[in-house]
Design a protein around this motif. Sequence first.
Motif, PDB file in Angstrom:
ATOM      1  N   MET A   1      68.848  10.866  36.137  1.00 44.18           N
ATOM      2  CA  MET A   1      67.777  11.142  36.669  1.00 44.18           C
ATOM      3  C   MET A   1      66.810   9.956  35.735  1.00 44.18           C
ATOM      4  O   MET A   1      66.630  10.450  34.644  1.00 44.18           O
ATOM      5  CB  MET A   1      66.870  12.338  36.621  1.00 44.18           C
ATOM      6  CG  MET A   1      67.426  13.064  37.639  1.00 44.18           C
ATOM      7  SD  MET A   1      66.523  14.553  37.652  1.00 44.18           S
ATOM      8  CE  MET A   1      65.451  14.312  38.904  1.00 44.18           C
ATOM      9  N   ASN A   2      65.843   9.599  35.942  1.00 45.05           N
ATOM     10  CA  ASN A   2      65.039   8.470  35.144  1.00 45.05           C
ATOM     11  C   ASN A   2      63.574   8.741  35.187  1.00 45.05           C
ATOM     12  O   ASN A   2      63.124  10.005  36.226  1.00 45.05           O
ATOM     13  CB  ASN A   2      65.046   6.629  36.089  1.00 45.05           C
ATOM     14  CG  ASN A   2      64.047   7.259  37.458  1.00 45.05           C
ATOM     15  OD1 ASN A   2      63.815   7.837  38.358  1.00 45.05           O
ATOM     16  ND2 ASN A   2      64.426   5.864  37.906  1.00 45.05           N
ATOM     17  N   LEU A   3      62.817   8.836  35.102  1.00 42.08           N
ATOM     18  CA  LEU A   3      61.301   9.413  34.549  1.00 42.08           C
ATOM     19  C   LEU A   3      60.387   9.357  36.294  1.00 42.08           C
ATOM     20  O   LEU A   3      60.135  10.854  36.117  1.00 42.08           O
ATOM     21  CB  LEU A   3      60.418   7.863  33.773  1.00 42.08           C
ATOM     22  CG  LEU A   3      58.834   8.507  33.665  1.00 42.08           C
ATOM     23  CD1 LEU A   3      59.162   9.662  33.268  1.00 42.08           C
ATOM     24  CD2 LEU A   3      58.214   7.163  32.816  1.00 42.08           C
ATOM     25  N   ASP A   4      60.775   8.614  37.214  1.00 35.42           N
ATOM     26  CA  ASP A   4      59.733   8.722  38.269  1.00 35.42           C
ATOM     27  C   ASP A   4      61.018  10.227  39.348  1.00 35.42           C
ATOM     28  O   ASP A   4      60.493  10.526  39.647  1.00 35.42           O
ATOM     29  CB  ASP A   4      59.893   6.879  39.042  1.00 35.42           C
ATOM     30  CG  ASP A   4      59.359   5.991  39.385  1.00 35.42           C
ATOM     31  OD1 ASP A   4      58.391   6.488  38.497  1.00 35.42           O
ATOM     32  OD2 ASP A   4      59.631   5.243  38.794  1.00 35.42           O
ATOM     33  N   MET A   5      61.578   9.799  38.796  1.00 34.94           N
ATOM     34  CA  MET A   5      62.377  10.996  39.340  1.00 34.94           C
ATOM     35  C   MET A   5      62.295  12.272  39.443  1.00 34.94           C
ATOM     36  O   MET A   5      62.072  13.560  40.499  1.00 34.94           O
ATOM     37  CB  MET A   5      63.992  11.547  40.126  1.00 34.94           C
ATOM     38  CG  MET A   5      64.411   9.711  40.350  1.00 34.94           C
ATOM     39  SD  MET A   5      65.882   9.623  39.909  1.00 34.94           S
ATOM     40  CE  MET A   5      67.007  10.870  40.421  1.00 34.94           C
ATOM     41  N   VAL A   6      62.563  12.166  37.900  1.00 29.76           N
ATOM     42  CA  VAL A   6      61.761  13.912  37.155  1.00 29.76           C
ATOM     43  C   VAL A   6      60.286  14.534  37.412  1.00 29.76           C
ATOM     44  O   VAL A   6      60.218  15.305  37.826  1.00 29.76           O
ATOM     45  CB  VAL A   6      62.046  13.474  35.485  1.00 29.76           C
ATOM     46  CG1 VAL A   6      61.114  14.504  34.967  1.00 29.76           C
ATOM     47  CG2 VAL A   6      63.101  13.301  35.444  1.00 29.76           C
ATOM     48  N   MET A   7      59.522  13.160  37.640  1.00 28.22           N
ATOM     49  CA  MET A   7      58.140  13.350  37.850  1.00 28.22           C
ATOM     50  C   MET A   7      57.843  14.001  38.699  1.00 28.22           C
ATOM     51  O   MET A   7      57.299  14.814  39.146  1.00 28.22           O
ATOM     52  CB  MET A   7      56.950  11.662  37.611  1.00 28.22           C
ATOM     53  CG  MET A   7      57.074  11.720  36.022  1.00 28.22           C
ATOM     54  SD  MET A   7      55.956  12.765  34.578  1.00 28.22           S
ATOM     55  CE  MET A   7      54.076  13.172  35.432  1.00 28.22           C
TER      56      MET A   7
ATOM     57  N   GLU B   1      60.414  15.931  41.074  1.00 27.99           N
ATOM     58  CA  GLU B   1      60.480  16.735  40.800  1.00 27.99           C
ATOM     59  C   GLU B   1      59.868  17.812  40.309  1.00 27.99           C
ATOM     60  O   GLU B   1      59.107  19.119  40.791  1.00 27.99           O
ATOM     61  CB  GLU B   1      61.921  17.368  40.084  1.00 27.99           C
ATOM     62  CG  GLU B   1      62.944  16.474  40.723  1.00 27.99           C
ATOM     63  CD  GLU B   1      64.053  17.380  40.513  1.00 27.99           C
ATOM     64  OE1 GLU B   1      64.242  18.195  40.534  1.00 27.99           O
ATOM     65  OE2 GLU B   1      65.578  16.358  41.147  1.00 27.99           O
ATOM     66  N   LEU B   2      58.956  17.178  38.908  1.00 30.57           N
ATOM     67  CA  LEU B   2      57.609  17.938  38.721  1.00 30.57           C
ATOM     68  C   LEU B   2      56.708  18.651  39.728  1.00 30.57           C
ATOM     69  O   LEU B   2      55.926  19.745  39.438  1.00 30.57           O
ATOM     70  CB  LEU B   2      57.110  17.121  37.555  1.00 30.57           C
ATOM     71  CG  LEU B   2      58.145  17.717  36.055  1.00 30.57           C
ATOM     72  CD1 LEU B   2      57.636  17.057  34.894  1.00 30.57           C
ATOM     73  CD2 LEU B   2      58.335  18.767  36.145  1.00 30.57           C
TER      74      LEU B   2
END
Length: 235
Positions: free
Chosen positions: A1-7, A9-10
């Motif tokens: 997962m990259n930054l955009d994907m984590v953001m 999901e959060l």
Amino acid sequence: MNLDMVMQELEALGKERTKKIYLSNGAHEPLFGVATGQMKPIFRKIKHNQSLAEELYATGNYDAMYFAGVIADPKAMSEADFERWIDKAYFYMLSDYVVAVTLAETDIAQEVADKWIKSGAELKMSAGWSCYCWMLGNRPDSEFSQVKIADMLELVNNTIHDAPERTKYAMNNFIYTVGVSYVPLHHKAVEIAKEVGPVEVNRESGKSKFLNASDNIQKAIDKSQLGFKRKYVRC
């Protein structure tokens, strides 16, 4: 997962009620309001990833910064990295429950925490004392100098009532943690707790709160928790 994907999901996990609670405790925008337990499924996908943790922490988003601590690889972090993190920790949930917790898993923990305790800066001091609490509650007693911890108890005894507000919480917790988790100085911590007595802390609501390490140590004794050690620092 990259930054955009984590953001993404959060953000999807954010709840307005949780956000309001975080804001009332000192967080500020940007944040989504993610309950910490809700982050575990994302952690299982990523495990520890220091480069991603750095990206998340740099966003300034509270939930992302907290999650950065969850996935951080402490042993990959230098003292300079921790100084950068503590400088961006703008309230106690970040200083004491992200930065201090992460630092507590490193070999440089005592060295860095000692510097922060002497810094005179409220959240650095709080993080330094909190780091010792995390360590004492997890590591074998043999890893600590009994003389040093005794001196730290005396420092708390002499300075806690005049310490910055957030630092008072961490110093009070230090007395409690030594009293419960560091058996060699249990009796000294009990004595110090009685000498210190109730510690008044001022809150933004205007109402004072009183901390009492002595009462809390006794409650732990009553529950047969003397010598308690956590299996892990980070959950």
